[in-house]
Design a protein around this motif. Structure first.
Motif, PDB file in Angstrom:
ATOM      1  N   THR A   1      -7.050   0.409  -4.456  1.00 53.52           N
ATOM      2  CA  THR A   1      -5.792   0.805  -3.829  1.00 53.52           C
ATOM      3  C   THR A   1      -6.078   1.583  -2.561  1.00 53.52           C
ATOM      4  O   THR A   1      -6.839   2.547  -2.571  1.00 53.52           O
ATOM      5  CB  THR A   1      -4.943   1.660  -4.777  1.00 53.52           C
ATOM      6  OG1 THR A   1      -4.589   0.882  -5.920  1.00 53.52           O
ATOM      7  CG2 THR A   1      -3.667   2.134  -4.083  1.00 53.52           C
TER       8      THR A   1
ATOM      9  N   SER B   1      -4.697   4.071   0.245  1.00 55.02           N
ATOM     10  CA  SER B   1      -3.665   5.078   0.454  1.00 55.02           C
ATOM     11  C   SER B   1      -3.965   5.804   1.748  1.00 55.02           C
ATOM     12  O   SER B   1      -5.075   6.284   1.943  1.00 55.02           O
ATOM     13  CB  SER B   1      -3.635   6.070  -0.713  1.00 55.02           C
ATOM     14  OG  SER B   1      -2.677   7.091  -0.475  1.00 55.02           O
TER      15      SER B   1
ATOM     16  N   HIS C   1       3.029   8.733   2.150  1.00 55.52           N
ATOM     17  CA  HIS C   1       1.850   7.872   2.223  1.00 55.52           C
ATOM     18  C   HIS C   1       2.237   6.394   2.179  1.00 55.52           C
ATOM     19  O   HIS C   1       3.279   6.025   1.628  1.00 55.52           O
ATOM     20  CB  HIS C   1       0.888   8.165   1.064  1.00 55.52           C
ATOM     21  CG  HIS C   1       0.152   9.446   1.200  1.00 55.52           C
ATOM     22  ND1 HIS C   1       0.737  10.675   0.936  1.00 55.52           N
ATOM     23  CD2 HIS C   1      -1.127   9.710   1.581  1.00 55.52           C
ATOM     24  CE1 HIS C   1      -0.150  11.635   1.144  1.00 55.52           C
ATOM     25  NE2 HIS C   1      -1.283  11.080   1.531  1.00 55.52           N
TER      26      HIS C   1
ATOM     27  N   ARG D   1       0.735   2.751   0.760  1.00 54.83           N
ATOM     28  CA  ARG D   1      -0.222   2.266  -0.223  1.00 54.83           C
ATOM     29  C   ARG D   1      -0.245   0.739  -0.219  1.00 54.83           C
ATOM     30  O   ARG D   1       0.780   0.099  -0.030  1.00 54.83           O
ATOM     31  CB  ARG D   1       0.121   2.793  -1.620  1.00 54.83           C
ATOM     32  CG  ARG D   1      -0.147   4.276  -1.785  1.00 54.83           C
ATOM     33  CD  ARG D   1       0.241   4.791  -3.164  1.00 54.83           C
ATOM     34  NE  ARG D   1      -0.126   6.198  -3.332  1.00 54.83           N
ATOM     35  CZ  ARG D   1       0.599   7.228  -2.873  1.00 54.83           C
ATOM     36  NH1 ARG D   1       1.764   6.973  -2.243  1.00 54.83           N
ATOM     37  NH2 ARG D   1       0.188   8.464  -3.051  1.00 54.83           N
TER      38      ARG D   1
END
Length: 261
Positions: free
Chosen positions: A217, A219, A243, A245
């Motif tokens: 992931t 971010s 954020h 993602r």
């Protein structure tokens, strides 16, 4: 692509530097001097599987590259070594030309236990690893090996694979070669992800590579931006909790153009 400063983020790896033997300098210095004396207007380019000390490369070549060929088609393959070797070369030659060689060929052509040429995901990953690590030139190896693939893949198949990657890099080359950086964009730390930013023509960009064969992931924070376009994929990321993602598949690449409003 060629020329320019690296300006990359500091590498999070600590690559082991492999230096040439003591006999290397006396061999290459006179050769470089001969080239300069006879053809001053053209740069020289030196390639080695090892990372040479920066003081030596500054003396004997105008551009330097590593030719790390990590793909054999085995479960133990480590395509992330392209990032490691490129980052080490850039660290030795700050603000100098580093042009990384990218593997397109089947190592089985040479009996080096290879079973296949790199697939599309591997070619794309290795190419962007080099860019993220600070290379400003890419050299693809090689046409004659693509024409005699030991596994029987056709030249056109291997060529189309390379062209698919190079076309995207070519489209973004003005951005990649830009000296500007998007200083406000910050990526979250990960042992498997490497990233760099660019600022070009009033727009900010983030390039991320996943060195792992497992999904990861991504971010990142971009305080000045409300959206992020995933280039060449027709997707938009939405900021949540300050954020952005995204999910990168194993050896995946994320190319983001940040947007406002």
């Amino acid at each position: 692509m060629a020329g320019g400063r690296s300006g990359r983020e500091p590498a999070r790896l600590s690559p082991v530097r492999q230096t040439p033997p003591d006999t290397e300098g006396p061999v290459v210095r006179p050769r470089y001097a001969s080239v300069v004396d006879n053809d001053f207007d053209h740069p020289t380019y030196s390639v080695d599987y090892r990372v040479w000390p920066g003081d030596l490369t500054q003396e004997v070549t105008d551009a330097f590259g590593t030719d790390n060929y990590p793909v054999k088609g085995q479960p133990s393959d480590g395509p992330g070594h392209v990032y490691t070797s490129t980052a080490a070369a850039v660290a030795e030659r700050p603000n100098s030309a580093v042009w990384t060689v990218i593997q397109l060929h089947n190592l089985g052509n040479y009996g080096h236990f290879g079973t296949r040429a790199p697939n599309l995901a591997e070619v794309r990953s290795m190419s962007w690893q080099a860019v993220v690590a600070g290379a400003y030139g890419l050299v693809y190896y090689s046409r004659f090996d693509m024409e005699r693939d030991a596994a029987g893949e056709t030249y056109q198949t291997l060529l189309d694979r390379a062209k698919a990657v190079v076309s995207q890099i070519s489209t973004l080359s003005p951005v990649i070669l830009s000296a500007g950086r998007a200083e406000s964009v910050k990526g979250a730390h990960s042992d498997s992800l490497r990233w760099t930013t660019r600022s070009h023509d009033g727009r900010d960009y983030l390039f991320v590579v996943n060195l792992s064969r497992e999904p990861r992931t991504v971010s990142f924070a971009a305080p000045r931006h409300d959206g992020a376009e995933v280039l060449f994929e027709g997707r938009q990321l939405v900021k949540k909790g300050g954020h952005f993602r995204d999910r990168l598949e194993g050896l995946g690449v994320g190319l983001y153009q940040l947007t406002q409003g």
